[in-house]
Design an enzyme around this catalytic site. Structure first.
Site, PDB file in Angstrom:
ATOM      1  N   ASP A  14       0.803  -1.228   0.000  1.00  0.00           N
ATOM      2  CA  ASP A  14       0.000   0.000   0.000  1.00  0.00           C
ATOM      3  C   ASP A  14       0.833   1.274   0.000  1.00  0.00           C
ATOM      4  OD1 ASP A  14      -2.196  -1.678   0.116  1.00  0.00           O
ATOM      5  OD2 ASP A  14      -2.293  -1.596   2.303  1.00  0.00           O
ATOM      6  N   LYS A  17       1.764   2.256  -5.124  1.00  0.00           N
ATOM      7  CA  LYS A  17       2.283   1.730  -6.393  1.00  0.00           C
ATOM      8  C   LYS A  17       1.360   2.072  -7.556  1.00  0.00           C
ATOM      9  CE  LYS A  17       2.281  -2.338  -4.402  1.00  0.00           C
ATOM     10  NZ  LYS A  17       2.066  -1.988  -2.984  1.00  0.00           N
ATOM     11  N   GLY A  41      -4.586  -4.124  -3.811  1.00  0.00           N
ATOM     12  CA  GLY A  41      -5.568  -3.071  -4.071  1.00  0.00           C
ATOM     13  C   GLY A  41      -4.780  -1.839  -4.456  1.00  0.00           C
ATOM     14  N   HIS A  42      -4.750  -1.526  -5.740  1.00  0.00           N
ATOM     15  CA  HIS A  42      -3.922  -0.417  -6.232  1.00  0.00           C
ATOM     16  C   HIS A  42      -4.828   0.741  -6.635  1.00  0.00           C
ATOM     17  CE1 HIS A  42      -0.367  -3.324  -7.229  1.00  0.00           C
ATOM     18  NE2 HIS A  42      -0.733  -3.344  -5.972  1.00  0.00           N
ATOM     19  N   GLN A 231       1.947  -5.969  -3.213  1.00  0.00           N
ATOM     20  CA  GLN A 231       2.437  -6.097  -1.841  1.00  0.00           C
ATOM     21  C   GLN A 231       3.739  -5.290  -1.689  1.00  0.00           C
ATOM     22  OE1 GLN A 231       1.352  -9.440  -3.432  1.00  0.00           O
ATOM     23  NE2 GLN A 231      -0.535  -8.440  -2.873  1.00  0.00           N
TER      24      GLN A 231
HETATM   25  P1  GDP Z   1      -0.782   0.450  -3.533  1.00  0.00           P
HETATM   26  O1  GDP Z   1      -1.366  -0.838  -3.088  1.00  0.00           O
HETATM   27  O2  GDP Z   1       0.693   0.506  -3.306  1.00  0.00           O
HETATM   28  O3  GDP Z   1      -1.151   0.829  -4.940  1.00  0.00           O
HETATM   29  O4  GDP Z   1      -1.411   1.567  -2.577  1.00  0.00           O
HETATM   30  P2  GDP Z   1      -2.957   1.697  -2.140  1.00  0.00           P
HETATM   31  O5  GDP Z   1      -3.733   2.181  -3.286  1.00  0.00           O
HETATM   32  O6  GDP Z   1      -3.415   0.458  -1.468  1.00  0.00           O
HETATM   33  O7  GDP Z   1      -2.837   2.757  -0.995  1.00  0.00           O
HETATM   34  C1  GDP Z   1      -2.293   4.018  -1.197  1.00  0.00           C
HETATM   35  C2  GDP Z   1      -3.352   5.060  -0.832  1.00  0.00           C
HETATM   36  O8  GDP Z   1      -2.733   6.321  -0.707  1.00  0.00           O
HETATM   37  C3  GDP Z   1      -4.416   5.215  -1.880  1.00  0.00           C
HETATM   38  O9  GDP Z   1      -5.630   5.545  -1.271  1.00  0.00           O
HETATM   39  C4  GDP Z   1      -3.903   6.387  -2.727  1.00  0.00           C
HETATM   40  O10 GDP Z   1      -4.935   7.091  -3.384  1.00  0.00           O
HETATM   41  C5  GDP Z   1      -3.279   7.226  -1.658  1.00  0.00           C
HETATM   42  N1  GDP Z   1      -2.128   8.062  -2.105  1.00  0.00           N
HETATM   43  C6  GDP Z   1      -1.183   7.772  -3.017  1.00  0.00           C
HETATM   44  N2  GDP Z   1      -0.257   8.765  -3.048  1.00  0.00           N
HETATM   45  C7  GDP Z   1      -0.627   9.674  -2.144  1.00  0.00           C
HETATM   46  C8  GDP Z   1      -0.075  10.894  -1.684  1.00  0.00           C
HETATM   47  O11 GDP Z   1       0.984  11.348  -2.120  1.00  0.00           O
HETATM   48  N3  GDP Z   1      -0.770  11.567  -0.715  1.00  0.00           N
HETATM   49  C9  GDP Z   1      -1.925  11.090  -0.179  1.00  0.00           C
HETATM   50  N4  GDP Z   1      -2.524  11.807   0.777  1.00  0.00           N
HETATM   51  N5  GDP Z   1      -2.470   9.935  -0.573  1.00  0.00           N
HETATM   52  C10 GDP Z   1      -1.831   9.222  -1.533  1.00  0.00           C
HETATM   53  P1  IMO Z   2      -0.922  -4.087  -2.294  1.00  0.00           P
HETATM   54  O1  IMO Z   2      -0.494  -4.646  -3.619  1.00  0.00           O
HETATM   55  C1  IMO Z   2      -1.001  -4.534   2.051  1.00  0.00           C
HETATM   56  C2  IMO Z   2      -1.087  -8.616   3.631  1.00  0.00           C
HETATM   57  C3  IMO Z   2      -2.346  -9.083   4.331  1.00  0.00           C
HETATM   58  C4  IMO Z   2      -1.775 -10.093   5.296  1.00  0.00           C
HETATM   59  C5  IMO Z   2      -0.643 -10.720   4.505  1.00  0.00           C
HETATM   60  C6  IMO Z   2      -1.006 -12.027   3.816  1.00  0.00           C
HETATM   61  O2  IMO Z   2      -2.205  -3.367  -2.338  1.00  0.00           O
HETATM   62  O3  IMO Z   2       0.180  -3.319  -1.646  1.00  0.00           O
HETATM   63  P2  IMO Z   2      -2.544 -12.694   1.756  1.00  0.00           P
HETATM   64  O4  IMO Z   2      -3.964 -12.370   1.444  1.00  0.00           O
HETATM   65  O5  IMO Z   2      -1.575 -12.249   0.718  1.00  0.00           O
HETATM   66  O6  IMO Z   2      -2.344 -14.127   2.130  1.00  0.00           O
HETATM   67  O7  IMO Z   2      -2.224 -11.859   3.095  1.00  0.00           O
HETATM   68  O8  IMO Z   2      -0.273  -9.765   3.527  1.00  0.00           O
HETATM   69  N1  IMO Z   2      -1.296  -8.099   2.266  1.00  0.00           N
HETATM   70  C7  IMO Z   2      -1.232  -6.803   1.938  1.00  0.00           C
HETATM   71  N2  IMO Z   2      -1.036  -5.713   2.697  1.00  0.00           N
HETATM   72  N3  IMO Z   2      -1.099  -4.404   0.717  1.00  0.00           N
HETATM   73  C8  IMO Z   2      -1.258  -5.497  -0.075  1.00  0.00           C
HETATM   74  O9  IMO Z   2      -1.234  -5.429  -1.419  1.00  0.00           O
HETATM   75  C9  IMO Z   2      -1.378  -6.759   0.545  1.00  0.00           C
HETATM   76  N4  IMO Z   2      -1.558  -8.016   0.080  1.00  0.00           N
HETATM   77  C10 IMO Z   2      -1.501  -8.819   1.144  1.00  0.00           C
HETATM   78  O10 IMO Z   2      -2.991  -8.022   4.986  1.00  0.00           O
HETATM   79  O11 IMO Z   2      -1.202  -9.436   6.396  1.00  0.00           O
HETATM   80 MG    MG Z   3      -2.887  -1.538  -1.819  1.00  0.00          MG
END
Ligand code: GDP
Ligand code: IMO
Ligand code: MG
Length: 433
Positions: A14, A17, A41-42, A231
């Site tokens: 998270d 990416k 979840g991107h 991840q």
């Molecule tokens: P990913 O899994 O690495 O793609 O990241 P996620 O989407 O799960 O979580 C990142 C969260 O931070 C999302 O809700 C993005 O919209 C948000 N986000 C990304 N870059 C920024 C930033 O520079 N500032 C803020 N406030 N939010 C951001």
């Molecule tokens: P993105 O790509 C954050 C965590 C889960 C759990 C562990 C194992 O959005 O960054 P799994 O379902 O893979 O067996 O869970 O890994 N986890 C993540 N945490 N971002 C993710 O993906 C994750 N994918 C799995 O919360 O602790």
């Molecule tokens: Mg994510």
């Protein structure tokens, strides 16, 4: 002959990416996912709309680009169909520019039940999995009994499915559960299974290919490719905070096995981290904050899971863990996300080292899950200023530049990109990339 660039998370996932892949996509021809599955979840945001992708690469919003789901990825057909349909409702036709490896493995409904059964059985020591069936599906891959996307094109696919399902039922039963012990996404197993089987026909409409040939041909003809990680390195099956990890190779090495490209083909590696740190699910997190600073990070950063909605645990940036990630991944460029979340802090802490049993170290320990780790911090002054709208590095507050420079010096890698909001346009290039 081109190299393949890589973008991946350096922390516990998270990091942001999705946003940066979307931002960098105009520079590439192909975006390819190499591991993970619907546990990811991107999030991408542009034109005031937020999109969350789980299995589909984050280049999908650029019509003229190709997106590949590589052999290292797990596909759950029902979730895949929902994702494609949600994109369609937003005017994005993913059928034409999405390709799928015939060697990508499938997540079955009984993998999801097995995930739930395993987690319930573990009780308080559960991993906190996303319950998408990731661990059980990769287990079957390694056990050499999995069902691959290419298998659904064969007439006997239902026999393969039934055999695998029977093996899962035996396991679930051995733990004291049955097919009706858990629902899958709010419905019974029987109903979900029907949906799943129907979704296979939907999946067959896509271009299912020998993607390793396709991708190497593309690189040979000079096409630019970006591999998108899911991840983060601290969730890597080998080097993460084991056993609280996911079940795939989330690091650069995973690009080679998850797409079929040789190590000598790897080019730039963009390592992404937040300006602080988060984790969702169970497991060690040395810099976790349980005070009002932790709550402020969660509130300002909207730190709730993109896949499960669970609140993310929050803490200060952890340099021993980050340096370990950079070493494992061969990071060439750092990308620092969510700097705006620190706008209101008067003091920002950075963990330089750990104290473990009175020993001081900057190494990520083997027994990360059981050791009592005390993080040792240095402090930086906050900038106490809204940075939204600033689009040049030189115009950022000087306290913020000092924080960024300190991170660069301590990690020995240049920061190339800084993100200041979820939106595509709030991205600052510090280095030419
Ligand atoms: P990913 O899994 O690495 O793609 O990241 P996620 O989407 O799960 O979580 C990142 C969260 O931070 C999302 O809700 C993005 O919209 C948000 N986000 C990304 N870059 C920024 C930033 O520079 N500032 C803020 N406030 N939010 C951001
Ligand atoms: P993105 O790509 C954050 C965590 C889960 C759990 C562990 C194992 O959005 O960054 P799994 O379902 O893979 O067996 O869970 O890994 N986890 C993540 N945490 N971002 C993710 O993906 C994750 N994918 C799995 O919360 O602790
Ligand atoms: Mg994510």
């Amino acid at each position: 002959m081109s190299k393949i660039d890589v973008l991946l998370g350096l922390q516990w996932g998270d990091e942001g990416k999705g946003k940066i892949v979307d931002v960098l996509t105009p520079k590439y021809d192909i975006i390819a996912r190499f591991q993970g599955g619907p546990n990811a979840g991107h999030t991408l945001e542009f034109d005031g709309i937020k999109h969350v992708l789980h299995i589909i690469p984050s280049g999908i919003f650029h019509k003229e680009k190709s997106n590949l789901i590589g052999n290292g990825v797990l596909i759950e057909p029902v979730i895949f169909k929902q994702e494609i349909e949600s994109l369609k409702s937003k005017g994005i036709d993913a059928v034409t520019n999405l390709l799928i490896s015939n060697k990508a493995n499938l997540i079955l409904p009984t993998h999801r039940l097995t995930d739930a059964a395993n987690e319930t059985y573990k009780g308080s020591s559960k991993i906190g999995s996303t319950l998408k069936g990731i661990g059980p599906a990769y287990t079957d891959k390694v056990a050499r009994i999995a069902m691959r996307v290419g298998d659904i094109l064969n007439d006997n696919y239902k026999q393969v499915y039934d055999k695998l399902k029977a093996s899962h039922i035996r396991h679930i039963t051995s733990l004291g559960f049955n097919l009706n012990s858990f629902q899958i996404d709010g419905i019974s197993f029987e109903e979900y299974e029907q949906l799943w089987l129907k979704s296979l026909d939907f999946l067959k409409k896509f271009r299912i290919i020998d993607s390793e040939y396709w991708l190497n041909d593309a690189l040979n003809s000079g096409k630019k490719v970006l591999a998108e990680g899911a991840q983060g390195a601290m969730l890597d099956i080998d080097f993460g905070s084991y056993p609280f990890v996911t079940s795939s190779s989330t690091i650069t090495a995973g690009v080679c096995t998850g797409l079929g490209v040789a190590p000598s083909r790897i080019g730039n590696v963009f390592g992404i981290c937040k300006a602080y740190c988060t984790r969702v699910g169970s497991g060690p997190f040395p810099t976790e904050l349980f005070d009002e600073n932790g709550s402020l990070l969660r509130e300002k950063g909207k730190e709730y899971g993109s896949t499960t909605g669970r609140p993310r645990r929050c803490g200060w940036i952890d340099l021993p863990a980050l340096k370990y990630s950079c070493m494992l991944n061969g990071v060439t460029h750092l990308v620092i996300m969510k700097t705006d979340v620190l706008n209101d802090f008067s003091q920002i802490n950075v963990c330089d080292k750990y104290e473990i049993n009175k020993n001081i170290t900057d190494k990520f320990p083997f027994n990360i899950s059981t050791e009592d780790i005390k993080p040792l911090y240095s402090s930086y002054q906050g900038w106490k200023q809204d940075i939204k709208g600033i689009n040049e590095y030189s115009k950022l507050p000087s306290a913020m530049k000092q924080y960024i420079t300190a991170l660069e010096e301590k990690m020995g890698i240049k920061v190339a990109v800084i993100s200041t909001s979820p939106d595509r346009k709030d991205t600052i290039y510090k280095e030419n990339i």
